[in-house]
Design an enzyme around this catalytic site. Structure first.
Site, PDB file in Angstrom:
ATOM      1  N   ASN A  14     -12.161  -3.399   0.710  1.00 40.50           N
ATOM      2  CA  ASN A  14     -11.065  -3.614   1.664  1.00 40.50           C
ATOM      3  C   ASN A  14     -11.665  -3.932   3.028  1.00 40.50           C
ATOM      4  OD1 ASN A  14      -8.403  -3.567   2.790  1.00 40.50           O
ATOM      5  ND2 ASN A  14      -8.797  -1.497   3.515  1.00 40.50           N
ATOM      6  N   GLU A  15     -11.631  -3.003   3.950  1.00 39.26           N
ATOM      7  CA  GLU A  15     -12.220  -3.267   5.277  1.00 39.26           C
ATOM      8  C   GLU A  15     -13.635  -2.706   5.285  1.00 39.26           C
ATOM      9  OE1 GLU A  15      -9.460  -1.596   8.101  1.00 39.26           O
ATOM     10  OE2 GLU A  15      -8.257  -3.422   8.100  1.00 39.26           O
TER      11      GLU A  15
ATOM     12  N   CYS B  49      -6.554   0.895   2.891  1.00 40.13           N
ATOM     13  CA  CYS B  49      -7.547   1.962   2.932  1.00 40.13           C
ATOM     14  C   CYS B  49      -7.525   2.861   1.707  1.00 40.13           C
ATOM     15  CB  CYS B  49      -7.341   2.798   4.191  1.00 40.13           C
ATOM     16  SG  CYS B  49      -7.778   1.914   5.686  1.00 40.13           S
TER      17      CYS B  49
ATOM     18  N   GLU C 289       0.860  -1.188   0.000  1.00 43.35           N
ATOM     19  CA  GLU C 289       0.000   0.000   0.000  1.00 43.35           C
ATOM     20  C   GLU C 289       0.891   1.229   0.000  1.00 43.35           C
ATOM     21  OE1 GLU C 289      -2.715   0.474   3.337  1.00 43.35           O
ATOM     22  OE2 GLU C 289      -3.856   1.953   2.194  1.00 43.35           O
TER      23      GLU C 289
HETATM   24  O1  AHR Z   1      -2.025  -1.454   6.764  1.00 44.47           O
HETATM   25  C1  AHR Z   1      -2.524  -0.233   7.200  1.00 44.47           C
HETATM   26  C2  AHR Z   1      -4.029  -0.166   7.137  1.00 44.47           C
HETATM   27  O2  AHR Z   1      -4.595  -1.056   8.044  1.00 44.47           O
HETATM   28  C3  AHR Z   1      -4.659  -0.558   5.845  1.00 44.47           C
HETATM   29  O3  AHR Z   1      -4.699   0.473   4.945  1.00 44.47           O
HETATM   30  C4  AHR Z   1      -6.043  -0.943   6.231  1.00 44.47           C
HETATM   31  O4  AHR Z   1      -6.605  -1.901   5.381  1.00 44.47           O
HETATM   32  C5  AHR Z   1      -5.902  -1.383   7.656  1.00 44.47           C
HETATM   33  O5  AHR Z   1      -6.780  -0.729   8.486  1.00 44.47           O
END
Ligand code: AHR
Length: 631
Positions: free
Chosen positions: A359-360, A225, A34
């Site tokens: 994602n989340e 994120c 990321e």
């Molecule tokens: O890895 C950091 C963050 O942790 C990521 O962006 C997210 O998916 C999680 O909350």
């Protein structure tokens, strides 16, 4: 490691029923990337110039200008229209120019070749391109300089190479106008010539090599994120990250403001490391690419208003993005997106077997949207395995709601995230022992041990991750992918820690957690072997953990053992059904549980490999992760 005669725990490893053994997925141990902690821009993506196209909302962020410099916005790249016009100052002694501060400085090694490029127009115009030491105490600030003549009134790309004799970590790039002609400059860029695989405008070699050395089976990108965005407008849109870099539009990076106590107002995404490059890196590493796409929900932590998300009726373009991505990766050059890939230099298809949607995410906002993706993707790209999410928590209401929903919707894998404290990892090796064997597989997509009150990288967290991972390995019929997170962090610009690899502008260092991942990644085996003590898997009894695999290509029996005690433990391996003749061990240990590798001290905690005689019993050192490779 030493052989012992007195016997403590004996691990019975059954290698006699290989035909019935669970297979370890080749995707088992991978990497999660990321653009957080300046992982892409300012990190893996080797561009040294910040705000090279003057597209930041504050158009001169990262730049200092002097003399007669004007910002203009009718440039040659429609999605990045800004550029600068340098005009004579009107006085022989006054100067016009601009200088860039880079990402925490523009840096170079002694004798390194740096490729400067710029789009320019203004026939007869002339600029000096210089590498400058702003803190020079000697006679001159200028450490390398070349003159560039602009030869056309049309926009053209110009290049030159700078080779400074001395290295510098916090320098800058300066461009001085010479003579009496104005010039227009756009997309001002500086890359090391020596990039990963020697690709022009490519990746930082040391950082890509560290990823390669993990032997990743899967490569998840681009987040995290940033996939979701703080709002829909700032979500990651892969279509904006392909084609010529000059025309990839800038995007905000949510990590610039997510943590107010770690504010980086100059953190944006250029898309220079975009989806083509991610697929290419996956190919380089021999890893399955695993793109994650927006499900049409902006970050749910930051948006409780349902109106912040795309309405179900308006989801079509988001689903198109998923279907079109399959065409980009796999379509031939007669297809719209296959042609884009081919024009970028990859006429052959890439590999693409997995796409994660969301994602989340959580609750029915997610499942309603995911259902629409699944519906269409099953029809139009039935071979692609779809990955859903169990939300941001490793257990609890969101998790309990989502898992049954993922089964109902029939996703192929579920992405689980766990940034959890020591106790969770100590008890976590049994997490998947009783997991349902039918239905979606598990992708442990983000995890790391976060010690309460001590979020810095340190050996103890790594050791507990190694212990926990024995449980992943033993349950390889359920868990088919696992990726530690986050991957990279710039020492001058991090937002989140711990991280796997730390770097500054010139050097990088692997953490102890990196070595845990590397040991698993380079010794994944092909078949899980039952490994028990008194008929039970070793999941923390007396502070010991173990798992075992067979590796068909090399004929090795690999046993991983973790001792989280402050004292050594005698340990015997009773291998049934095989008679190995040689033994190699890899030991990762430290007497200082809080120690980790740093740029200054990169070898504080590193694995030690030894050839050893086979013995009835061995010593597992205090606080250590030992891998036995028997051939
Ligand atoms: O890895 C950091 C963050 O942790 C990521 O962006 C997210 O998916 C999680 O909350």
């Amino acid at each position: 490691m030493a052989a012992l005669t007195a016997q403590g725990v004996t691990l019975d490893v059954d290698a006699s029923r290989l035909k019935k053994a669970v297979k370890v997925s080749p995707t088992m141990y991978g990497i999660f990337f990321e653009d957080i902690n300046f992982g892409a821009d300012g990190g893996l993506y080797a561009e040294k110039i910040k705000n090279r196209s003057f597209e930041f909302p504050q158009a001169f962020m990262g730049w200092d200008t002097y003399g007669n410099v004007a910002l203009r916005e009718d440039g040659p790249f429609e999605r990045n229209p800004h550029y600068v016009r340098l005009s004579p100052s009107g006085h022989a002694h006054k100067r016009t120019g601009l200088q860039n501060e880079g990402f925490f400085g523009v840096s170079w090694h002694a004798g390194e070749q740096l490729r400067f490029s710029v789009w320019a127009r203004g026939k007869g115009g002339r600029i000096d391109v210089q590498l400058v030491n702003p803190a020079a105490s000697g006679e001159t600030q200028v450490m390398a300089s070349q003159t560039l003549d602009i030869t056309s009134d049309n926009w053209e790309r110009y290049t030159l190479t700078l080779t400074p004799e001395e290295g510098l970590s916090k320098g800058m790039l300066r461009i001085n106008l010479r003579g009496d002609r104005s010039v227009d400059l756009e997309h001002i860029s500086l890359f090391p010539a020596d990039t990963w695989k020697g690709r022009e405008g490519g990746m930082r070699k040391d950082l890509a090599a560290k990823l390669d050395s993990l032997n990743p089976g899967v490569f998840r990108f681009p987040g995290g994120c940033i996939v979701e965005g703080t709002d829909l407008a700032t979500r990651y849109q892969w279509k904006n990250t392909v084609g010529p870099v000059e025309n990839r539009p800038l995007n905000e990076n949510r990590w610039h403001y997510t943590f107010p106590h770690r504010l980086y107002p100059d953190y944006y995404q250029t898309g220079g490391l975009g989806f083509f490059e991610y697929f290419q890196l996956s190919e380089d590493f021999g890893a399955e690419p695993l793109p994650v796409l927006s499900v049409g929900l902006a970050c749910q932590y930051q948006n409780s208003d349902p109106e912040a998300h795309v309405a179900l009726d308006d989801l079509q373009p988001y689903i198109d993005d998923a279907v079109d991505l399959v065409e980009f990766a796999l379509g031939d050059s007669t297809t719209t997106w296959g042609r884009v890939r081919a024009q970028m230099g990859h006429p052959e298809p890439f590999t693409l077997n997995y796409i994660a949607i969301g994602n989340e995410q959580w609750d029915s906002l997610y499942t309603q949207r995911l259902a629409l993706f699944i519906d269409r993707m099953r029809k139009e790209c039935p071979d692609i395995k779809i990955i859903g999410s169990s939300g941001p928590d490793s257990e609890g209401a969101k998790y309990d709601y989502l898992w049954p929903e993922m089964r109902r919707l029939g996703v192929d894998l579920v992405d689980e995230h766990f940034y959890r404290p020591a106790e969770w990892f100590i008890n976590g090796a049994t997490r998947y022992d009783k997991f349902p064997r039918k239905g979606p597989k598990v992708f442990a997509g983000e995890y790391a041990c976060h010690l309460k009150g001590h979020k810095q990288n340190h050996f103890k967290a790594s050791l507990l991750e190694a212990a926990f991972m024995t449980g992943l390995e033993r349950n390889a019929d359920v868990v088919t992918m696992a990726t530690y997170a986050p991957l990279f962090a710039h020492v001058d610009g991090w937002q989140w820690r711990p991280d796997l690899i730390w770097f500054d502008n010139l050097n990088s260092v692997a953490s102890a957690s990196y070595y845990v991942q590397q040991i698993y990644g380079t010794n994944p085996g092909t078949h899980v072997l039952p490994a028990t003590t008194n008929g039970e898997p070793l999941t923390g009894q007396d502070g010991l953990y173990a798992s075992a695999v067979y590796d068909q290509p090399t004929g090795e029996y690999i046993v991983k053992v973790v001792n989280i005690n402050d004292e050594p433990r005698p340990f015997a391996i009773n291998l049934k059904g095989a008679k190995p003749e040689s033994l190699t061990t890899i030991t990762l240990s430290s007497t200082d549980l809080m120690a980790d590798n740093t740029l200054e001290s990169p070898r504080a905690v590193v694995p030690v490999t030894e050839n050893m005689p086979l013995a009835d019993s061995y010593t597992i050192p205090a606080n250590s992760f030992v891998t036995f490779k028997m051939k």
